[in-house]
Design a protein around this motif. Structure first.
Motif, PDB file in Angstrom:
ATOM      1  N   PRO A   1       0.783  -1.241   0.000  1.00 22.43           N
ATOM      2  CA  PRO A   1       0.000   0.000   0.000  1.00 22.43           C
ATOM      3  C   PRO A   1       0.813   1.290   0.000  1.00 22.43           C
ATOM      4  O   PRO A   1       0.269   2.349  -0.349  1.00 22.43           O
ATOM      5  CB  PRO A   1      -0.834  -0.123   1.279  1.00 22.43           C
ATOM      6  CG  PRO A   1      -0.128  -1.126   2.122  1.00 22.43           C
ATOM      7  CD  PRO A   1       0.501  -2.088   1.176  1.00 22.43           C
ATOM      8  N   LEU A   2       2.073   1.240   0.371  1.00 18.31           N
ATOM      9  CA  LEU A   2       2.872   2.462   0.375  1.00 18.31           C
ATOM     10  C   LEU A   2       3.460   2.817  -0.983  1.00 18.31           C
ATOM     11  O   LEU A   2       3.925   3.940  -1.186  1.00 18.31           O
ATOM     12  CB  LEU A   2       4.012   2.354   1.400  1.00 18.31           C
ATOM     13  CG  LEU A   2       3.607   2.337   2.874  1.00 18.31           C
ATOM     14  CD1 LEU A   2       4.841   2.178   3.765  1.00 18.31           C
ATOM     15  CD2 LEU A   2       2.851   3.596   3.253  1.00 18.31           C
ATOM     16  N   PHE A   3       3.431   1.871  -1.916  1.00 18.69           N
ATOM     17  CA  PHE A   3       4.060   2.124  -3.220  1.00 18.69           C
ATOM     18  C   PHE A   3       3.386   3.283  -3.963  1.00 18.69           C
ATOM     19  O   PHE A   3       4.056   4.158  -4.504  1.00 18.69           O
ATOM     20  CB  PHE A   3       4.011   0.873  -4.096  1.00 18.69           C
ATOM     21  CG  PHE A   3       5.054  -0.171  -3.772  1.00 18.69           C
ATOM     22  CD1 PHE A   3       5.818  -0.092  -2.624  1.00 18.69           C
ATOM     23  CD2 PHE A   3       5.261  -1.253  -4.622  1.00 18.69           C
ATOM     24  CE1 PHE A   3       6.775  -1.058  -2.328  1.00 18.69           C
ATOM     25  CE2 PHE A   3       6.221  -2.212  -4.343  1.00 18.69           C
ATOM     26  CZ  PHE A   3       6.964  -2.124  -3.188  1.00 18.69           C
ATOM     27  N   VAL A   4       2.058   3.272  -4.028  1.00 18.05           N
ATOM     28  CA  VAL A   4       1.347   4.281  -4.829  1.00 18.05           C
ATOM     29  C   VAL A   4       1.530   5.690  -4.262  1.00 18.05           C
ATOM     30  O   VAL A   4       1.876   6.617  -5.009  1.00 18.05           O
ATOM     31  CB  VAL A   4      -0.142   3.921  -4.992  1.00 18.05           C
ATOM     32  CG1 VAL A   4      -0.910   5.085  -5.627  1.00 18.05           C
ATOM     33  CG2 VAL A   4      -0.284   2.667  -5.865  1.00 18.05           C
ATOM     34  N   PRO A   5       1.323   5.924  -2.949  1.00 17.31           N
ATOM     35  CA  PRO A   5       1.568   7.277  -2.428  1.00 17.31           C
ATOM     36  C   PRO A   5       3.002   7.749  -2.666  1.00 17.31           C
ATOM     37  O   PRO A   5       3.224   8.931  -2.964  1.00 17.31           O
ATOM     38  CB  PRO A   5       1.263   7.130  -0.929  1.00 17.31           C
ATOM     39  CG  PRO A   5       0.343   5.965  -0.835  1.00 17.31           C
ATOM     40  CD  PRO A   5       0.772   5.025  -1.918  1.00 17.31           C
ATOM     41  N   LEU A   6       3.958   6.839  -2.525  1.00 19.87           N
ATOM     42  CA  LEU A   6       5.358   7.171  -2.773  1.00 19.87           C
ATOM     43  C   LEU A   6       5.551   7.668  -4.199  1.00 19.87           C
ATOM     44  O   LEU A   6       6.177   8.711  -4.453  1.00 19.87           O
ATOM     45  CB  LEU A   6       6.226   5.935  -2.528  1.00 19.87           C
ATOM     46  CG  LEU A   6       7.727   6.076  -2.746  1.00 19.87           C
ATOM     47  CD1 LEU A   6       8.372   6.748  -1.552  1.00 19.87           C
ATOM     48  CD2 LEU A   6       8.362   4.704  -2.991  1.00 19.87           C
ATOM     49  N   ILE A   7       4.990   6.934  -5.149  1.00 11.63           N
ATOM     50  CA  ILE A   7       5.148   7.272  -6.566  1.00 11.63           C
ATOM     51  C   ILE A   7       4.407   8.552  -6.906  1.00 11.63           C
ATOM     52  O   ILE A   7       4.912   9.391  -7.656  1.00 11.63           O
ATOM     53  CB  ILE A   7       4.671   6.085  -7.434  1.00 11.63           C
ATOM     54  CG1 ILE A   7       5.633   4.901  -7.261  1.00 11.63           C
ATOM     55  CG2 ILE A   7       4.564   6.477  -8.907  1.00 11.63           C
ATOM     56  CD1 ILE A   7       5.074   3.579  -7.750  1.00 11.63           C
ATOM     57  N   GLU A   8       3.205   8.715  -6.361  1.00 12.07           N
ATOM     58  CA  GLU A   8       2.446   9.933  -6.632  1.00 12.07           C
ATOM     59  C   GLU A   8       3.172  11.174  -6.107  1.00 12.07           C
ATOM     60  O   GLU A   8       3.013  12.272  -6.649  1.00 12.07           O
ATOM     61  CB  GLU A   8       1.051   9.838  -6.010  1.00 12.07           C
ATOM     62  CG  GLU A   8       0.115   8.865  -6.716  1.00 12.07           C
ATOM     63  CD  GLU A   8      -0.356   9.364  -8.072  1.00 12.07           C
ATOM     64  OE1 GLU A   8      -0.503  10.586  -8.249  1.00 12.07           O
ATOM     65  OE2 GLU A   8      -0.572   8.515  -8.964  1.00 12.07           O
ATOM     66  N   GLU A   9       3.976  10.997  -5.073  1.00 12.64           N
ATOM     67  CA  GLU A   9       4.761  12.113  -4.537  1.00 12.64           C
ATOM     68  C   GLU A   9       6.032  12.354  -5.346  1.00 12.64           C
ATOM     69  O   GLU A   9       6.797  13.271  -5.041  1.00 12.64           O
ATOM     70  CB  GLU A   9       5.117  11.853  -3.069  1.00 12.64           C
ATOM     71  CG  GLU A   9       3.963  12.050  -2.108  1.00 12.64           C
ATOM     72  CD  GLU A   9       3.359  13.447  -2.198  1.00 12.64           C
ATOM     73  OE1 GLU A   9       4.124  14.436  -2.178  1.00 12.64           O
ATOM     74  OE2 GLU A   9       2.130  13.552  -2.304  1.00 12.64           O
ATOM     75  N   GLY A  10       6.261  11.525  -6.359  1.00 13.45           N
ATOM     76  CA  GLY A  10       7.423  11.729  -7.218  1.00 13.45           C
ATOM     77  C   GLY A  10       8.711  11.162  -6.671  1.00 13.45           C
ATOM     78  O   GLY A  10       9.797  11.464  -7.182  1.00 13.45           O
ATOM     79  N   ILE A  11       8.627  10.316  -5.641  1.00 16.57           N
ATOM     80  CA  ILE A  11       9.829   9.710  -5.054  1.00 16.57           C
ATOM     81  C   ILE A  11      10.026   8.342  -5.704  1.00 16.57           C
ATOM     82  O   ILE A  11       9.486   7.328  -5.249  1.00 16.57           O
ATOM     83  CB  ILE A  11       9.697   9.589  -3.517  1.00 16.57           C
ATOM     84  CG1 ILE A  11       9.404  10.955  -2.915  1.00 16.57           C
ATOM     85  CG2 ILE A  11      10.971   8.987  -2.912  1.00 16.57           C
ATOM     86  CD1 ILE A  11       9.052  10.922  -1.436  1.00 16.57           C
ATOM     87  N   TRP A  12      10.787   8.307  -6.772  1.00 14.99           N
ATOM     88  CA  TRP A  12      10.927   7.100  -7.580  1.00 14.99           C
ATOM     89  C   TRP A  12      12.297   6.443  -7.434  1.00 14.99           C
ATOM     90  O   TRP A  12      12.471   5.290  -7.817  1.00 14.99           O
ATOM     91  CB  TRP A  12      10.694   7.436  -9.064  1.00 14.99           C
ATOM     92  CG  TRP A  12       9.380   8.094  -9.331  1.00 14.99           C
ATOM     93  CD1 TRP A  12       8.324   8.215  -8.473  1.00 14.99           C
ATOM     94  CD2 TRP A  12       8.963   8.719 -10.548  1.00 14.99           C
ATOM     95  NE1 TRP A  12       7.283   8.882  -9.083  1.00 14.99           N
ATOM     96  CE2 TRP A  12       7.645   9.206 -10.358  1.00 14.99           C
ATOM     97  CE3 TRP A  12       9.586   8.913 -11.790  1.00 14.99           C
ATOM     98  CZ2 TRP A  12       6.941   9.879 -11.350  1.00 14.99           C
ATOM     99  CZ3 TRP A  12       8.887   9.587 -12.782  1.00 14.99           C
ATOM    100  CH2 TRP A  12       7.578  10.063 -12.562  1.00 14.99           C
ATOM    101  N   HIS A  13      13.256   7.181  -6.937  1.00 12.40           N
ATOM    102  CA  HIS A  13      14.628   6.694  -6.843  1.00 12.40           C
ATOM    103  C   HIS A  13      15.199   7.049  -5.470  1.00 12.40           C
ATOM    104  O   HIS A  13      14.601   7.821  -4.716  1.00 12.40           O
ATOM    105  CB  HIS A  13      15.504   7.328  -7.934  1.00 12.40           C
ATOM    106  CG  HIS A  13      14.902   7.250  -9.305  1.00 12.40           C
ATOM    107  ND1 HIS A  13      14.793   6.076 -10.010  1.00 12.40           N
ATOM    108  CD2 HIS A  13      14.349   8.217 -10.096  1.00 12.40           C
ATOM    109  CE1 HIS A  13      14.217   6.309 -11.174  1.00 12.40           C
ATOM    110  NE2 HIS A  13      13.937   7.596 -11.246  1.00 12.40           N
TER     111      HIS A  13
END
Length: 258
Positions: free
Chosen positions: A139-151
């Motif tokens: 469940p944390l993957f999507v919020p992380l990605i939406e915040e632009g934290i990809w790397h």
């Protein structure tokens, strides 16, 4: 042709990107429901209401094909929460095209949202292939990605939080269209051949869409923070396509442009 896509946010852009690159000069429409992201933890009733409104809207636009660029939504649709026969467009399932890439008796790891895992739709579709299936909701993957934290270390630590105890699989299904954005970190954390359902979508669409060498046109409908969506969409697409961005939201099952 007019081809529509939908997702709770920017994840479905990983599907759109591959389709546009392959088929080129068509009209593409993408709904990113960033006001309600993530779908993976939302009540199914709410998601169904949003999707019904969107599909009516796409019918009114004269969309020829609608591609499910959201595994959570598709897992619900395939459970017959929505009667897809009432719409004029052809519907393309992302789950069915993911499963096409799995062979009999393989050891498979499914990474997906909480709702996708709970529906059991992937389990049902894979049953005939007699795979040994492990499922992990992330469940944390999507919020992380939406915040632009990809790397970087934050992304790596969150991926490791879910996958640190995993060993080796024949196939790893990225069962959310956001997850390919974290593919580099996922491949470091667990061994196995990555299955991106978007590749199956492209293969399936070859039966319905001709390649058009003219320039594609993309219209984005976004329910939430538009500048943030524009920034992240440009990071993913990395092409100077002819694009248009419109704000779109839902109010009591109706589409509202504002």
């Amino acid at each position: 042709m007019k081809i529509g896509f939908f997702d709770s946010g920017i994840g479905g852009l990983t599907v759109l990107k591959k389709v546009v690159k392959t088929f080129k000069g068509h009209q593409y429409f993408y709904f990113g429901d960033t006001m309600n992201v993530p779908y993976g933890s939302k009540p199914i009733k709410k998601i169904v209401s949003i999707l019904k409104s969107l599909f009516r809207f796409y019918d009114e636009l004269g969309i020829d094909i609608v591609v499910a660029a959201c595994n959570t939504s598709d897992s619900i649709i395939l459970r017959n929460y929505i009667d897809m026969s009432v719409y004029k467009f052809k519907y393309i399932s992302i789950l069915e095209n993911a499963v096409q890439q799995i062979n009999v008796n393989e050891r498979v790891l499914l990474l997906a949202t909480e709702n996708t895992v709970k529906t059991g739709t992937y389990r049902e579709l894979l049953a005939s292939k007699r795979v040994k299936l492990s499922e992990i909701a992330c469940p944390l993957f999507v919020p992380l990605i939406e915040e632009g934290i990809w790397h970087g270390p934050i992304a790596e630590s969150i991926v490791n939080f879910y996958l640190r105890k995993q060993k080796k699989y024949d196939k790893i299904i990225l069962g959310c269209t956001h997850y390919p954005i974290l593919e580099k970190h996922i491949k470091k954390a667990v061994k196995g051949e990555i299955v991106d359902p978007a590749n199956g979508i492209v293969d399936s669409l070859k039966n319905y869409i001709p390649i058009n060498e003219s320039s594609p046109e993309i219209t984005f409908f976004v329910s939430g923070n538009l500048p943030k969506f524009i920034y992240n969409s440009e990071r993913i697409l990395r092409k100077n396509y002819k694009v248009k961005y419109l704000s779109l939201a839902f109010d009591e099952s109706e589409v509202v442009l504002w």
